[in-house]
Design an enzyme around this catalytic site. Structure first.
Site, short mmCIF file in Angstrom:
data_model
loop_
_atom_site.label_atom_id
_atom_site.label_comp_id
_atom_site.label_asym_id
_atom_site.label_seq_id
_atom_site.Cartn_x
_atom_site.Cartn_y
_atom_site.Cartn_z
N TYR A 27 0.82 -1.21 0.00
CA TYR A 27 0.00 0.00 0.00
C TYR A 27 0.86 1.27 0.00
O TYR A 27 0.79 2.08 -0.92
CB TYR A 27 -0.94 -0.03 1.21
N ASP A 83 -9.78 0.07 -8.78
CA ASP A 83 -8.62 0.94 -8.62
C ASP A 83 -7.23 0.31 -8.61
O ASP A 83 -7.06 -0.90 -8.65
CB ASP A 83 -8.82 1.82 -7.38
N LEU A 116 -14.06 15.09 -8.02
CA LEU A 116 -15.49 15.15 -7.73
C LEU A 116 -15.88 16.45 -7.03
O LEU A 116 -17.04 16.84 -7.06
CB LEU A 116 -15.89 13.95 -6.85
N VAL A 117 -14.89 17.13 -6.43
CA VAL A 117 -15.21 18.36 -5.70
C VAL A 117 -15.86 19.37 -6.65
O VAL A 117 -16.88 19.99 -6.33
CB VAL A 117 -13.93 18.94 -5.04
N GLU A 147 -19.41 18.41 -7.31
CA GLU A 147 -20.26 18.64 -6.14
C GLU A 147 -20.59 20.13 -6.01
O GLU A 147 -21.72 20.50 -5.68
CB GLU A 147 -19.55 18.14 -4.88
N ASP A 193 -28.41 8.20 -37.84
CA ASP A 193 -27.23 7.98 -38.67
C ASP A 193 -27.70 7.85 -40.13
O ASP A 193 -28.89 7.65 -40.39
CB ASP A 193 -26.55 6.69 -38.16
N ASP A 224 -26.22 2.25 -36.86
CA ASP A 224 -25.78 0.86 -37.03
C ASP A 224 -24.27 0.69 -36.85
O ASP A 224 -23.77 -0.42 -36.77
CB ASP A 224 -26.13 0.37 -38.44
C1 GDG Z 1 -9.95 9.25 -6.74
C2 GDG Z 1 -9.26 10.02 -7.86
C3 GDG Z 1 -11.49 10.61 -8.77
C4 GDG Z 1 -12.95 16.03 0.54
N1 GDG Z 1 -12.69 16.78 1.61
C5 GDG Z 1 -13.75 16.69 2.42
C6 GDG Z 1 -14.69 15.87 1.83
N2 GDG Z 1 -14.17 15.48 0.66
C7 GDG Z 1 -14.83 14.60 -0.30
C8 GDG Z 1 -15.35 15.40 -1.47
C9 GDG Z 1 -15.35 14.34 -2.57
C10 GDG Z 1 -14.20 13.43 -2.19
O1 GDG Z 1 -13.91 13.66 -0.84
C11 GDG Z 1 -12.95 13.71 -3.00
O2 GDG Z 1 -13.19 13.25 -4.26
P1 GDG Z 1 -12.08 13.33 -5.43
O3 GDG Z 1 -12.69 12.95 -6.69
O4 GDG Z 1 -11.54 14.69 -5.45
O5 GDG Z 1 -10.89 12.35 -4.98
P2 GDG Z 1 -10.73 10.82 -4.43
O6 GDG Z 1 -12.04 10.21 -4.20
O7 GDG Z 1 -9.85 10.86 -3.28
O8 GDG Z 1 -9.85 10.03 -5.54
C12 GDG Z 1 -10.14 11.16 -8.34
C13 GDG Z 1 -12.10 9.77 -7.64
O9 GDG Z 1 -11.21 8.75 -7.21
C14 GDG Z 1 -13.38 9.09 -8.11
O10 GDG Z 1 -13.11 8.17 -9.13
O11 GDG Z 1 -12.34 11.70 -9.04
O12 GDG Z 1 -9.52 11.80 -9.45
O13 GDG Z 1 -8.01 10.52 -7.41
O14 GDG Z 1 -16.52 13.61 -2.56
O15 GDG Z 1 -16.60 15.91 -1.15
N3 GDG Z 1 -15.88 15.59 2.39
C15 GDG Z 1 -16.14 16.13 3.60
N4 GDG Z 1 -15.25 16.93 4.25
C16 GDG Z 1 -14.06 17.23 3.70
O16 GDG Z 1 -13.26 17.94 4.32
N5 GDG Z 1 -17.33 15.90 4.17
#
Ligand code: GDG
Length: 738
Positions: free
Chosen positions: A99, A153, A390-391, A394, A508, A687
């Site tokens: 890890y 992953d 994902l930030v 969101e 198409d 198709d």
């Molecule tokens: C991998 C890939 C890909 C973060 N800080 C806080 C908090 N968060 C939550 C966010 C979001 C998640 O954590 C971070 O999502 P990311 O997409 O940025 O990154 P990871 O999930 O670590 O990593 C990435 C992802 O997989 C999905 O395939 O997008 O590129 O590296 O949901 O909201 N949530 C709270 N407090 C925080 O301080 N509650």
């Protein structure tokens, strides 16, 4: 209607982390369920599968690593109302090498292009193999016929093939959450490692990445490392094939949209705004990591403050860094650098009443995260590399008020989708400074315009769509394609079509509106079909979306008020308007491609190269050689492996190999059209493999119809081209009857 819900008995998820963590309380150890995107997606999938079995309470099995400190616990402790966890315990030293070593100190930096941070260590690789074997042992004890195993992953790249060897007919999916880099990076791995890793992934039936770039990079590595033939999006082994596609992960849009309006969030938001005295707010939140570009972001903000003194005292940057791996030297070093930069900027520009940066090194409670997503004026998301991120999604989903500006790094996977963000290069300090100014000055109308587009996209492409598409890929592979005439009752289809207020029809041309013929110049729709199209076009938005060039389409459909899309999405013409060019890429990629194709023309008389305005194609429909299909694969493989000044897409169609710039496709145009109007009925028919791009981009509820046999993303199928004609005539008749 048959679909994936009927295909699998149980869903087994395998990921490094379990869906919950353990917390020591006074009463003992308590399970705390995570609420991340993957958990939501898995829950919704299981619910669909559970409902099918008339057993909504059936729990989801999840195999993941667990600290040996919990090894003594009773197996019932690993179960909650939703999940049954199967903990994988391993020796601490093995875990460390697997890890911290191989996964986090080699694959993570290397695959994010931080090559100098990568540490190559043979014993780490041994531990990685051992750890994957530990997961296998746990999994094989569990798998039953009819299960779908979904592995996640970069920590588990070897596992798909290990499962395949142990249980040859298992159904296995694999999703890769971080970027898959180009072959130059993969080449840095020792030869045997790269072979084992690529082969490991290919044990799956369906392999998913976030973006088409990552898919292309992976395909390139497969060709280089294992020299396997690639047909369309499939890698072909003698006994089976592997589907490799992009499935951009997303978020639970409704959850963020709804939570933003909840009283607790509204209150926290008002408190934040009051605390910051009504200054404009810039916000960012990231885990502490060198890939996140936190220091360059601060430098961009500093330059903005230098160049725009008029903004002093009027803006606050709320920057949250979430603790991560800070016991490790490299991470301590980044933390120190960030804190020094924050201190310097606050010292240089701040005053008694104003702190330019409000920095915290802690994680935020969900309510506080939501409060900041919705209180801020600008979200500054600037990773140097990010698989998706994902930030930013969101943030957009939270903005029910349709306000706020997203500044987004072009190096995040999400930038491929959120084109209405202010897209920047994170290392370009001036660009970041300019984007901050642009964001703070942006008019509410412009904010709203961009937000509406992005929100609509995310609403249509949420986490449930992601998991649905991933699972649907298995169904397609297994040939569970419902037939339009028999599986979809045609009457409800017609009723939905007739009663819709805003209809979109995407068709198409070759093989769909016109039969396939030897000489492409002879292909034309029948007069009856043209009459039907005329009537449909007058009552719906009708788009013919084809690989053909502009003049052919214009001539063929003269007088019919439809939209034409030529050359797989390079050009678009709306009724009574001029052609619009959607593709702006340079064409100096063409010469090397043409000379490779010409070698095949020399070898196979009768084949020829067709130069289109934005694409080039090798046609071989009149070649009568036994191995010609194999040669087409060979050409496509050579073209995929060749270097090019811009990313290219190589398409193997019916008796044609075509190359075009990767930026546009039938899918990108379909998406553009869908997002411009609120449609309540969409049907798309095609198709060819190029139509798959279109099917995949449309909302779940759209009627996507594949003509003929073969694997497809479409929900329905029509057996022959002439069935299309019958269907369109019936649709036209329905409108006349109204
Ligand atoms: C991998 C890939 C890909 C973060 N800080 C806080 C908090 N968060 C939550 C966010 C979001 C998640 O954590 C971070 O999502 P990311 O997409 O940025 O990154 P990871 O999930 O670590 O990593 C990435 C992802 O997989 C999905 O395939 O997008 O590129 O590296 O949901 O909201 N949530 C709270 N407090 C925080 O301080 N509650």
């Amino acid at each position: 209607m048959k679909s994936f819900e009927s295909s699998f008995k149980r869903l087994l998820i395998v990921s490094y982390r379990l869906p919950f963590t353990f917390q020591q309380t006074d009463e003992g150890v308590e399970l705390v369920q995570n609420s991340g995107g993957l958990v939501s997606a898995v829950l919704s999938m299981a619910e669909r599968m559970g409902q099918r079995q008339d057993d909504v309470t059936s729990k989801i099995h999840w195999v993941g690593h667990c600290d040996p400190a919990f090894q003594h616990m009773d197996s019932s402790a690993f179960e909650n109302d939703t999940f049954i966890a199967h903990p994988v315990f391993m020796d601490k030293a093995v875990h460390k090498g697997f890890y911290e070593g191989f996964s986090n100190d080699l694959i993570w930096p290397l695959f994010h292009y931080f090559t100098s941070y990568a540490s190559f260590n043979e014993s780490d690789f041994d531990n990685y193999q051992q750890a994957n074997t530990r997961f296998l042992e746990e999994l094989t004890a569990l798998i039953e016929p009819g299960d779908l195993v979904w592995i996640h992953d970069f920590q588990l790249m070897l596992l798909p093939d290990m499962v395949r060897q142990a249980i040859p007919d298992a159904t296995i999916g694999y999703f890769f959450h971080i970027p898959f880099p180009n072959y130059e990076i993969i080449k840095l791995l020792p030869r045997t490692w790269r072979q084992v890793l690529i082969k490991g992934i290919l044990g799956a039936d369906v392999v998913g990445f976030h973006t088409t770039d990552y898919v292309q990079h992976f395909m390139q590595s497969v060709s280089e490392v294992l020299t396997l033939p690639i047909i369309g999006q499939r890698i072909v082994f003698p006994e089976r094939s592997v589907v490799v596609r992009d499935f951009p992960i997303s978020i639970d849009f409704n959850k963020f949209n709804r939570s933003a309006q909840e009283p607790a969030v509204v209150e926290a938001r008002q408190q934040d705004q009051a605390l910051l005295r009504g200054t404009k707010i810039i916000f960012s939140v990231d885990r502490l990591d060198y890939t996140k570009g936190i220091t360059s972001r601060l430098q961009g903000y500093e330059r903005f403050l230098i160049q725009h003194p008029e903004w002093h005292d009027k803006v606050t940057f709320v920057m949250t860094v979430v603790p991560s791996r800070d016991q490790i030297g490299q991470y301590q070093e980044i933390k120190r650098e960030i804190e020094e930069t924050v201190g310097r900027i606050n010292g240089l520009f701040g005053s008694i009443g104003w702190r330019p940066i409000v920095y915290s090194y802690s994680s935020l409670a969900f309510t506080e995260l939501m409060a900041l997503y919705t209180a801020c004026d600008v979200a500054l998301i600037t990773p140097i590399r990010d698989g998706m991120n994902l930030v930013c999604k969101e943030f957009v989903a939270s903005r029910y008020d349709q306000r706020g500006v997203l500044i987004l790094s072009e190096l995040a996977g999400a930038a491929q989708e959120l084109r209405d963000a202010v897209i920047i290069n994170p290392t370009d300090t001036q660009e970041v400074a300019d984007a901050i100014r642009q964001g703070l000055d942006m008019t509410p109308q412009e904010q709203e315009r961009r937000m509406i587009h992005m929100r609509k996209h995310l609403q249509n492409h949420d986490i449930f769509r992601w998991s649905y598409n991933f699972l649907a890929a298995f169904d397609d592979m297994m040939g569970h394609q419902p037939d339009l005439e028999t599986d979809l009752a045609i009457q409800p289809f017609m009723t939905a079509f007739r009663d819709a207020r805003q209809r979109l029809l995407l068709f198409d041309f070759d093989g769909t509106l016109a039969p396939l013929v030897n000489d492409p110049a002879d292909a034309r729709p029948s007069d009856t079909l043209k009459k039907a199209l005329q009537n449909l076009a007058e009552n719906s938005d009708l788009v013919v979306i084809s690989g053909r060039n502009r003049s052919f389409l214009e001539k063929t459909f003269a007088g019919i008020p439809l939209h034409l899309v030529a050359e797989h999405g390079a050009f678009m013409k709306r009724p009574d308007q001029d052609w619009e060019r959607l593709d702006l890429s340079a064409s100096d990629w063409v010469d090397p491609v043409r000379s490779t194709m010409n070698q095949f023309v020399d070898r196979y008389p009768g084949s020829f190269v067709e130069q289109k305005e934005t694409a080039i194609a090798w046609h071989y429909r009149t070649v009568d050689a036994d191995n010609i299909e194999g040669q087409a694969i060979e050409l496509a493989t050579q073209l995929r492996m060749a270097s090019s000044p811009i990313p290219l897409t190589v398409i193997q169609g019916s008796k044609v190999v075509e190359v075009k710039p990767a930026q546009h496709s039938k899918g990108t145009v379909a998406l553009k059209i869908v997002e411009q109007t609120t449609y309540d009925f969409i049907v798309s028919i095609g198709d060819d493999t190029t139509d798959e791009d279109m099917f995949r981009q449309l909302p779940n509820w759209a009627y996507t119809i594949k003509v003929g046999s073969g694997i497809s993303f479409a929900r329905y199928r029509l057996a022959r081209q002439r069935d299309v004609e019958t269907l369109l005539q019936r649709m036209s008749d329905v409108l006349i009857e109204v």
